[in-house]
Design an enzyme around this catalytic site. Structure first.
Site, PDB file in Angstrom:
ATOM      1  N   SER A  48      -0.594  -8.027  -0.672  1.00  0.00           N
ATOM      2  CA  SER A  48       0.401  -7.011  -0.633  1.00  0.00           C
ATOM      3  C   SER A  48       1.567  -7.294   0.011  1.00  0.00           C
ATOM      4  O   SER A  48       1.291  -7.397   1.390  1.00  0.00           O
ATOM      5  CB  SER A  48      -0.259  -5.568  -0.186  1.00  0.00           C
ATOM      6  OG  SER A  48       0.781  -4.808   0.066  1.00  0.00           O
TER       7      SER A  48
ATOM      8  N   HIS B  92       1.602  -7.842  -5.016  1.00  0.00           N
ATOM      9  CA  HIS B  92       1.191  -6.456  -5.122  1.00  0.00           C
ATOM     10  C   HIS B  92       2.273  -5.731  -4.360  1.00  0.00           C
ATOM     11  O   HIS B  92       2.407  -5.925  -3.011  1.00  0.00           O
ATOM     12  CB  HIS B  92      -0.040  -6.149  -4.304  1.00  0.00           C
ATOM     13  CG  HIS B  92      -0.402  -4.718  -4.465  1.00  0.00           C
ATOM     14  ND1 HIS B  92      -1.146  -3.778  -5.602  1.00  0.00           N
ATOM     15  CD2 HIS B  92      -0.315  -3.586  -3.549  1.00  0.00           C
ATOM     16  CE1 HIS B  92      -1.407  -2.811  -5.224  1.00  0.00           C
ATOM     17  NE2 HIS B  92      -1.033  -2.600  -4.097  1.00  0.00           N
TER      18      HIS B  92
ATOM     19  N   ASP C 244       3.835  -2.245  -3.126  1.00  0.00           N
ATOM     20  CA  ASP C 244       3.607  -0.840  -2.786  1.00  0.00           C
ATOM     21  C   ASP C 244       4.950   0.031  -2.659  1.00  0.00           C
ATOM     22  O   ASP C 244       5.734  -0.151  -1.723  1.00  0.00           O
ATOM     23  CB  ASP C 244       3.036  -0.718  -1.521  1.00  0.00           C
ATOM     24  CG  ASP C 244       1.406  -1.067  -1.534  1.00  0.00           C
ATOM     25  OD1 ASP C 244       0.670  -0.875  -2.292  1.00  0.00           O
ATOM     26  OD2 ASP C 244       0.981  -2.122  -0.856  1.00  0.00           O
TER      27      ASP C 244
ATOM     28  N   MET D 105       6.420   3.532  -2.198  1.00  0.00           N
ATOM     29  CA  MET D 105       6.224   4.776  -1.891  1.00  0.00           C
ATOM     30  C   MET D 105       7.729   5.565  -1.557  1.00  0.00           C
ATOM     31  O   MET D 105       8.470   4.895  -1.387  1.00  0.00           O
ATOM     32  CB  MET D 105       5.676   4.613  -0.116  1.00  0.00           C
ATOM     33  CG  MET D 105       4.351   3.736  -0.265  1.00  0.00           C
ATOM     34  SD  MET D 105       3.625   3.976   1.218  1.00  0.00           S
ATOM     35  CE  MET D 105       2.557   2.420   1.139  1.00  0.00           C
TER      36      MET D 105
ATOM     37  N   HIS E  87       2.603  -0.645  -7.557  1.00  0.00           N
ATOM     38  CA  HIS E  87       1.637   0.298  -7.384  1.00  0.00           C
ATOM     39  C   HIS E  87       2.608   1.429  -6.784  1.00  0.00           C
ATOM     40  O   HIS E  87       2.997   1.551  -6.054  1.00  0.00           O
ATOM     41  CB  HIS E  87       0.608  -0.054  -6.267  1.00  0.00           C
ATOM     42  CG  HIS E  87      -0.187   0.997  -5.680  1.00  0.00           C
ATOM     43  ND1 HIS E  87      -0.822   1.029  -4.692  1.00  0.00           N
ATOM     44  CD2 HIS E  87      -0.447   2.231  -6.218  1.00  0.00           C
ATOM     45  CE1 HIS E  87      -1.688   2.060  -4.295  1.00  0.00           C
ATOM     46  NE2 HIS E  87      -1.252   2.644  -5.540  1.00  0.00           N
TER      47      HIS E  87
ATOM     48  N   MET F 259       3.338   4.802  -5.785  1.00  0.00           N
ATOM     49  CA  MET F 259       2.897   6.047  -4.796  1.00  0.00           C
ATOM     50  C   MET F 259       4.021   6.850  -4.941  1.00  0.00           C
ATOM     51  O   MET F 259       4.609   7.054  -3.814  1.00  0.00           O
ATOM     52  CB  MET F 259       2.394   5.392  -3.507  1.00  0.00           C
ATOM     53  CG  MET F 259       0.963   4.821  -3.696  1.00  0.00           C
ATOM     54  SD  MET F 259       0.632   3.573  -2.304  1.00  0.00           S
ATOM     55  CE  MET F 259       1.356   2.283  -2.608  1.00  0.00           C
TER      56      MET F 259
ATOM     57  N   MET G 161      -8.538   3.350  -4.657  1.00  0.00           N
ATOM     58  CA  MET G 161      -7.889   3.230  -3.111  1.00  0.00           C
ATOM     59  C   MET G 161      -9.152   3.250  -2.245  1.00  0.00           C
ATOM     60  O   MET G 161      -9.947   4.363  -2.256  1.00  0.00           O
ATOM     61  CB  MET G 161      -6.889   4.245  -3.015  1.00  0.00           C
ATOM     62  CG  MET G 161      -5.695   3.776  -3.811  1.00  0.00           C
ATOM     63  SD  MET G 161      -4.301   4.038  -2.935  1.00  0.00           S
ATOM     64  CE  MET G 161      -4.378   3.044  -1.450  1.00  0.00           C
TER      65      MET G 161
ATOM     66  N   ASP H 232      -7.993  -1.429  -3.317  1.00  0.00           N
ATOM     67  CA  ASP H 232      -6.806  -1.739  -2.530  1.00  0.00           C
ATOM     68  C   ASP H 232      -6.981  -0.628  -1.246  1.00  0.00           C
ATOM     69  O   ASP H 232      -7.276   0.306  -0.968  1.00  0.00           O
ATOM     70  CB  ASP H 232      -5.653  -1.179  -3.365  1.00  0.00           C
ATOM     71  CG  ASP H 232      -4.296  -1.188  -2.711  1.00  0.00           C
ATOM     72  OD1 ASP H 232      -4.222  -2.024  -1.384  1.00  0.00           O
ATOM     73  OD2 ASP H 232      -3.231  -0.727  -2.946  1.00  0.00           O
TER      74      ASP H 232
HETATM   75  C1  DX5 Z   1      -1.787   1.416   1.075  1.00  0.00           C
HETATM   76  C2  DX5 Z   1      -1.297   0.226  -0.103  1.00  0.00           C
HETATM   77  C3  DX5 Z   1      -1.882  -1.171   0.113  1.00  0.00           C
HETATM   78  C4  DX5 Z   1      -1.816  -1.743   1.539  1.00  0.00           C
HETATM   79  C5  DX5 Z   1      -2.969  -2.939   1.569  1.00  0.00           C
HETATM   80  O1  DX5 Z   1      -1.127   2.620   0.892  1.00  0.00           O
HETATM   81  O2  DX5 Z   1      -1.292   0.563  -1.338  1.00  0.00           O
HETATM   82  O3  DX5 Z   1      -1.725  -1.778  -0.952  1.00  0.00           O
HETATM   83  O4  DX5 Z   1      -0.640  -2.484   1.645  1.00  0.00           O
HETATM   84  O5  DX5 Z   1      -2.794  -3.314   2.889  1.00  0.00           O
HETATM   85  P1  DX5 Z   1      -4.073  -3.454   3.641  1.00  0.00           P
HETATM   86  O6  DX5 Z   1      -4.866  -4.682   2.733  1.00  0.00           O
HETATM   87  O7  DX5 Z   1      -3.714  -4.157   4.910  1.00  0.00           O
HETATM   88  O8  DX5 Z   1      -5.071  -2.584   3.852  1.00  0.00           O
HETATM   89 ZN    ZN Z   2      -1.156  -0.760  -3.043  1.00  0.00          ZN
END
Ligand code: DX5
Ligand code: ZN
Length: 230
Positions: free
Chosen positions: A13, A38, A40, A42, A71, A73, A142, A177
């Site tokens: 990620s 990956h 993220d 947000m 991903h 969010m 998650m 994840d």
């Molecule tokens: C959290 C994200 C994850 C996060 C994972 O909201 O969706 O993808 O970056 O990071 P680690 O592996 O450090 O928990």
């Molecule tokens: Zn993620």
């Protein structure tokens, strides 16, 4: 035998990488043996943090040839899915909690040439995605509350992964994840996850190559992931 016959994917990620040198980081992850990137996304509404928009996906796409796993969010995935696909995302996952018409959006994502998937937060029963299993290529479970890298793994995700694998069979990619590291990934894989997202465990390990090699070796040693490249 959750892993047998399934491919195993390691998806670092970028939330945990050194963003001063994003391009170098994702290239280094590719050369170190990562399978996907990956990303993220947000929006500050669905989760209390703000991160990456489509231009970051474009930058990752330009820096590396690996698939980009976006991903989402965000509260309005239907509005943004196409924008992220046009930016270069190959896999789009969005949260079942905020999708009034998941089937239509999953179909649209596939029509636009990306692989569609659904995500469940820790508080959402995995059965929420069951009616849509015929439309998805992957389901992301998650194992932390979405928002930040470096959180502690929530073991209650394991039961959900097991339940999903039992329901979906071997063809579905099940992605886990949040808080996944060399210790927690064994249980994840035994439960039936074959796509391992790892932020801190890879990008903050000190050695990308060492971390990815050890994750893959752990999966192989446990015969959880066959065939497993690398
Ligand atoms: C959290 C994200 C994850 C996060 C994972 O909201 O969706 O993808 O970056 O990071 P680690 O592996 O450090 O928990
Ligand atoms: Zn993620």
């Amino acid at each position: 035998m959750p892993g047998v016959g399934m491919r195993c994917i390691i998806a670092p990620s970028i939330l945990a990488c050194d963003l001063r040198v994003l391009g170098d980081s994702v290239r280094a992850a590719e050369f170190a043996g990562a399978d996907w990137h990956h990303v993220d996304v947000m929006d500050g509404h669905f989760v209390p943090n703000l991160t990456f928009g489509p231009d970051i996906v474009k930058a990752v796409r330009r820096a590396s040839t690996l698939p980009v796993d976006a991903h989402l969010m965000i509260t309005d995935p239907a509005r943004f899915a196409e924008i992220f696909i046009r930016a270069g995302a190959n896999i789009i996952t969005f949260h079942i909690e905020v999708a009034p018409k998941p089937r239509a959006l999953l179909r649209k994502i596939r029509r636009l040439g990306a692989r569609p998937g659904l995500v469940v937060k820790p508080g959402t029963p995995v059965s929420a995605v069951f009616p849509f299993l015929d439309e998805v290529d992957l389901v992301l479970v998650m194992s932390v509350e979405p928002g930040w890298t470096g959180q502690k793994f929530m073991p209650k995700a394991l039961r959900k992964i097991r339940e999903l694998r039992a329901k979906a069979g071997p063809a579905l990619d099940i992605e886990v994840d949040g808080g996944v590291n060399e210790e927690t990934l064994v249980a994840c894989s035994q439960a039936g996850a074959n796509v391992i997202v790892a932020g801190a465990a890879v990008y903050r390990s000190g050695s990308l190559r060492g971390a990815i090699r050890r994750i893959r070796a752990t999966l192989k040693k446990n015969y959880l992931c066959d065939p497993c490249e690398g």
